[in-house]
Enzyme design. Structure first.
Site, PDB file in Angstrom:
ATOM      1  N   THR B 197       0.898  -1.155   0.000  1.00  0.00           N
ATOM      2  CA  THR B 197       0.000   0.000   0.000  1.00  0.00           C
ATOM      3  C   THR B 197       0.925   1.190   0.000  1.00  0.00           C
ATOM      4  O   THR B 197       2.103   1.036   0.317  1.00  0.00           O
ATOM      5  CB  THR B 197      -0.839  -0.066   1.310  1.00  0.00           C
ATOM      6  OG1 THR B 197      -1.829  -1.058   1.178  1.00  0.00           O
ATOM      7  CG2 THR B 197      -1.483   1.253   1.654  1.00  0.00           C
ATOM      8  N   ARG B 225     -14.677  -6.554  -1.449  1.00  0.00           N
ATOM      9  CA  ARG B 225     -14.089  -6.405  -0.113  1.00  0.00           C
ATOM     10  C   ARG B 225     -13.533  -4.995   0.083  1.00  0.00           C
ATOM     11  O   ARG B 225     -12.904  -4.428  -0.800  1.00  0.00           O
ATOM     12  CB  ARG B 225     -12.958  -7.426   0.042  1.00  0.00           C
ATOM     13  CG  ARG B 225     -12.111  -7.259   1.310  1.00  0.00           C
ATOM     14  CD  ARG B 225     -10.752  -6.657   0.986  1.00  0.00           C
ATOM     15  NE  ARG B 225      -9.827  -6.819   2.125  1.00  0.00           N
ATOM     16  CZ  ARG B 225      -8.631  -6.223   2.174  1.00  0.00           C
ATOM     17  NH1 ARG B 225      -8.205  -5.476   1.175  1.00  0.00           N
ATOM     18  NH2 ARG B 225      -7.854  -6.383   3.223  1.00  0.00           N
ATOM     19  N   THR B 248      -0.221   0.086   6.761  1.00  0.00           N
ATOM     20  CA  THR B 248      -0.098  -0.852   5.643  1.00  0.00           C
ATOM     21  C   THR B 248       0.015  -2.257   6.214  1.00  0.00           C
ATOM     22  O   THR B 248       0.709  -2.474   7.198  1.00  0.00           O
ATOM     23  CB  THR B 248       1.148  -0.542   4.787  1.00  0.00           C
ATOM     24  OG1 THR B 248       1.389  -1.652   3.918  1.00  0.00           O
ATOM     25  CG2 THR B 248       2.390  -0.307   5.621  1.00  0.00           C
TER      26      THR B 248
END
Lengths: 332, 332
Positions: B197, B225, B248
């Site tokens: 991320t 999701r 993250t």
């Protein structure tokens, strides 16, 4: 002969003391529910409407109370209690949910288990009859915490949950609210159209807290808006160390305040009671940002908080100590 | 004559003292970024790949640093810095994001302003080139905090943000990861496929903190999701009173821990430093639940924390005191 008498005597003593121990252990359990906070007024609410809400709140809280009394889990109590409110057109959840900009229902729900800190949520469902059951199913049967939109509906279908066409959820009252919201210049400033949600927090005999929340969100919402309800930490939180929480109100402010978890954090890190922590979050933090709404919370000893900075909040509470309260207006 | 000399003298003194004051006021600013935490290994990462990451982290953190140095806002620094990482195929955000079960990219991002406590987020976008800009736009130009799916894309289009076809985001490396995830019996247990991320936290010269996070989520994710990244309180949080945070890792655990806000709460309610609070959340709370990942955080004095319980986290930091760090592995 003496030996036999002695044995019988000791068995008797042992039996009596065991019974005493059982009687002395208080099996604490407690349940609190809300059916949304808002700008309700004593002057405009008829006795008939008021009775309908009181009766439905009574039915819902009593159903959860019986489950807890019979030794059921807080998870079961929260699910079954919320289903009763989702199935009633009185509340903004399940059947009777508010309508979005396109005139459809989009449902959000979340659930958290205070023992495992497991959680599940769905947002933007257009077909799940009981979103709270879908949230629990996401928690139990998927590797994820939060599912959304068509994916949430597909998952619920795979799980054999009951689906309904969008028309099942839509009632006339909400069609009128949408019309009224669209006729105004700035619909987002109309408090009545952005609040109303159902929630439940329960403590079972085993010391486990569960919390759940379910809603249709805000009238006239657009762009697949997600409010605070399906967000763990904002709309719902549960932790056996501290409390369980379900919020209701202008969701954007509850997201920015991380309201549900903040009550738990104030208890865990500052040693506040559930009542003190709930007051700070609703009357100081949310109010300072300009937000409106309410919260129900329950600690591990069964102490309950029901706070709001609106004119009222449909709410009810029952516990093992014989308390039973059903209220609508703030000053009730 | 004496009067003129006196005036010149006083003007000189006044000028010198003003310059001294200016020199004594330290204009503190600071920026920290991450490009995802994961199971990277010194043995398998080639020098060439390592250099690519180091260079891109350097480019991104330097861009944000320059904005802050030139008196730009922390909001601008966070946005521009994250855009550089979103546009790079090296990271799991924007171009190069991981693929869902259906082989598509679904992008999540969030942003929070620590002065106003305003926030914005989008989840499940399939076309927004720079999700961080869309998150900021939701905050500034909608009555909502969080938009999702097709609604988020429609909103971004209305806002004239750049959209791209899904194929723009997809790179070969991620196609291979999806194939590998699907070939395994239990893909959700493969850490490498659920993390990575990008995030940025910045403190500007005016004492304002901003935080933002952007991701493609978890490889092979299903049912639309939503992970922790677009959730205010879990993936992103900022408050001038305490700190800014971007996380993250395995998102489900960061949601259940309300990880980003928890760092702020530990600072506000228990008086911990940003470093102490970050350590507790990553090494105690997240780890205890079985989760993996990392966090970057920054307090209002410019102190930085970069914590992870994984083998590494792409990360970089620069500040007004001349500090500059670019790191990959935990022991770096």
């Amino acid at each position: 002969m003496i030996n036999k008498i002695t044995i019988v005597f000791f068995l008797l003593i042992s039996c009596i003391s065991k019974n005493n121990v059982k009687e002395n252990v208080e099996e604490v359990f407690s349940i609190v529910i809300h059916g949304g906070a808002g700008t309700m007024s004593r002057n405009t609410m008829t006795e008939e409407i008021k009775k309908q809400y009181i009766d439905k709140l009574d039915e819902a809280v009593s159903a959860g109370y019986r489950i807890l009394k019979n030794g059921g889990s807080s998870q079961e109590a929260v699910e079954k209690t919320i289903i009763i409110m989702e199935d009633s057109p009185l509340f903004n959840a399940g059947k009777g949910a508010v309508l979005n900009y396109e005139g459809n229902v989009e449902l959000d729900a979340s659930f958290m288990n205070g023992k495992s800190l497991n959680a599940g949520a769905i947002s933007g469902s257009s077909s799940i009859k009981n979103p709270i059951s879908a949230a629990i199913s996401v928690m139990k049967n998927s590797p994820h915490v939060m599912l959304s939109g068509a994916g949430a509906d597909e998952f619920a279908n795979n799980q054999k949950l009951v689906l309904q066409p969008n028309s099942y959820f839509i009632i006339n009252r909400r069609l009128n609210s949408l019309k009224s919201a669209k006729s105004k210049e700035n619909p987002s400033n109309n408090l009545e159209q952005k609040i109303g949600t159902v929630g439940c927090v329960a403590l079972d005999k085993y010391g486990n807290i569960s919390a759940g929340t379910s809603t249709g969100g805000m009238t006239n919402k657009r762009w697949n808006r997600i409010g605070d309800v399906p967000i763990i930490g904002s709309g719902t939180y549960a932790n056996n160390k501290t409390c369980g929480v379900s919020t209701t109100g202008w969701g954007e402010f509850f997201i920015r305040s991380v309201a549900a978890y903040d009550i738990s954090a104030l208890m865990e890190y500052k040693g506040l009671t559930v009542s003190e922590a709930s007051k700070i979050v609703i009357h100081e933090k949310i109010a300072k940002l300009g937000g409106n709404g309410g919260v129900i919370a329950l600690d591990v000893k069964g102490n309950v908080a029901m706070e709001m900075n609106t004119e009222g909040m449909y709410r009810a509470h029952m516990d093992s100590r014989g308390n039973k309260k059903i209220k609508i207006f703030r000053e009730d």
